[in-house]
Design an enzyme around this catalytic site. Structure first.
Site, mmCIF file in Angstrom:
data_model
loop_
_atom_site.group_PDB
_atom_site.id
_atom_site.type_symbol
_atom_site.label_atom_id
_atom_site.label_comp_id
_atom_site.label_asym_id
_atom_site.label_seq_id
_atom_site.Cartn_x
_atom_site.Cartn_y
_atom_site.Cartn_z
ATOM 1 N N ARG A 1 -12.615 6.644 -0.369
ATOM 2 C CA ARG A 1 -11.501 5.727 -0.143
ATOM 3 C C ARG A 1 -11.891 4.344 -0.655
ATOM 4 O O ARG A 1 -13.072 3.974 -0.615
ATOM 5 C CB ARG A 1 -11.167 5.660 1.357
ATOM 6 C CG ARG A 1 -10.579 6.932 1.911
ATOM 7 C CD ARG A 1 -10.070 6.738 3.320
ATOM 8 N NE ARG A 1 -8.870 5.918 3.375
ATOM 9 C CZ ARG A 1 -7.648 6.348 3.061
ATOM 10 N NH1 ARG A 1 -7.467 7.587 2.672
ATOM 11 N NH2 ARG A 1 -6.603 5.539 3.145
ATOM 12 N N CYS B 1 0.801 -1.228 0.000
ATOM 13 C CA CYS B 1 0.000 0.000 0.000
ATOM 14 C C CYS B 1 0.839 1.286 0.000
ATOM 15 O O CYS B 1 1.410 1.635 -1.020
ATOM 16 C CB CYS B 1 -0.979 -0.040 1.162
ATOM 17 S SG CYS B 1 -2.379 1.077 0.926
ATOM 18 N N HIS C 1 -3.431 -5.391 2.669
ATOM 19 C CA HIS C 1 -3.034 -5.569 4.065
ATOM 20 C C HIS C 1 -3.638 -6.891 4.516
ATOM 21 O O HIS C 1 -4.126 -7.678 3.727
ATOM 22 C CB HIS C 1 -3.598 -4.440 4.931
ATOM 23 C CG HIS C 1 -3.034 -3.098 4.623
ATOM 24 N ND1 HIS C 1 -1.810 -2.686 5.071
ATOM 25 C CD2 HIS C 1 -3.539 -2.055 3.923
ATOM 26 C CE1 HIS C 1 -1.584 -1.441 4.668
ATOM 27 N NE2 HIS C 1 -2.622 -1.038 3.962
HETATM 28 N N1 GLN Z 1 -2.004 6.816 2.570
HETATM 29 C C1 GLN Z 1 -2.155 6.011 1.424
HETATM 30 C C2 GLN Z 1 -3.549 6.103 0.819
HETATM 31 O O1 GLN Z 1 -4.492 6.405 1.503
HETATM 32 C C3 GLN Z 1 -1.784 4.576 1.737
HETATM 33 C C4 GLN Z 1 -2.657 3.952 2.815
HETATM 34 C C5 GLN Z 1 -2.195 2.599 3.282
HETATM 35 O O2 GLN Z 1 -1.004 2.276 3.335
HETATM 36 N N2 GLN Z 1 -3.146 1.785 3.718
HETATM 37 O O3 GLN Z 1 -3.712 5.863 -0.349
#
Ligand code: GLN
Length: 258
Positions: free
Chosen positions: A132, A97, A195
């Site tokens: 998101r 990520c 993740h």
């Molecule tokens: N901050 C980054 C995003 O929101 C990565 C988030 C993460 O590692 N889960 O895209």
């Protein structure tokens, strides 16, 4: 018989460990231990000066919030040459990520641009107010010939250009909300949004990564011994069945032998 050993470098554990990404290191080391293969975990933190990858066999970089990525970005970019040489030479690297995004050219997060190290020719963007991409995710990966399950939570959408994706998204999002592609594979580098941590419930992927690293270091390495992965596979299959049974499934015409 030669005693095998892998040196695993975990970059920025103090900042990039979202959703306990360090569980991937635990999984890799345990699977080595069960096979009586030596390993050493080396932590590379914001305090570390020189990135000497001469004796490193596998690099791990986890995910993080935009804030943490911003902090890491300035330091990480100093090591572009070392990382490029390592990757081009076939060194193994798993990036999750935020870590995956940082290997690219940049991550434009609304009005804020976070410069990446630029070892991959990819860009990530998230427009102001965009939703998101979050929830469980299931992909089918040609790389390992198997499904991979995980959890994602990212604002960024990543364009991977001509790189091979890690897999095709069957449930969830992946690199963005339109391509149905997840992650990226370049030589022995794997970038992914998953993740979970990703490896404990995807033992085939864990062993794929270990095998690549061992073969790179020991060309005569003739493969990992089988482990009893009944519990790991049950956890994996439980999630596959749960997600496949969901009405949100993107592709229904897949998988005979996941
Ligand atoms: N901050 C980054 C995003 O929101 C990565 C988030 C993460 O590692 N889960 O895209």
């Amino acid at each position: 018989m030669e005693k095998y050993k892998l040196n695993i470098l975990y970059m920025y554990p103090e900042l990039l460990n979202m959703y306990y990404d360090v569980g991937n290191i635990r999984c890799l080391s345990k699977r080595l231990e069960w096979r009586n293969i030596d390993y050493e975990i080396i932590e590379f933190t914001m305090e570390s000066d020189n990135l000497d990858l001469t004796n490193v066999d596998l690099i791990f970089i986890g995910g993080g919030s935009d804030r943490e990525q911003m902090i890491v970005s300035n330091t990480l970019r100093k090591f572009k040459d070392e990382l490029t040489d390592y990757i081009e030479d076939g060194g193994s690297l798993l990036a999750i990520c935020g870590g995956y995004q940082l290997l690219g050219k940049y991550y434009q997060a609304g009005g804020e641009k976070i410069e990446g190290v630029g070892v991959l020719d990819i860009c990530t963007q998230s427009a102001e107010g965009e939703k998101r991409l979050t929830g469980d995710i299931l992909i089918q990966s040609d790389l390992i010939g198997h499904t991979i399950i995980g959890f994602e939570n990212h604002g960024g959408r990543t364009q991977i250009g001509d790189y091979e994706p890690l897999g095709r998204t069957l449930y969830g999002y992946g690199n963005d909300d339109t391509s149905n592609e997840e992650g990226l594979v370049y030589k022995n580098l794997i970038g992914t949004y998953l993740h979970g941590p990703i490896l404990p419930k995807n033992p085939k992927l864990a062993d794929y990564i270990l095998t690549k690293a061992l073969k790179h270091k020991y060309p005569d390495f003739d493969g990992l011994s089988e482990l009893d992965d009944i519990l790991e596979n049950q956890a994996h299959d439980h999630m596959v069945n749960r997600l496949l049974g969901s009405k949100n499934l993107i592709h229904s015409n897949f998988i005979k032998n996941h």
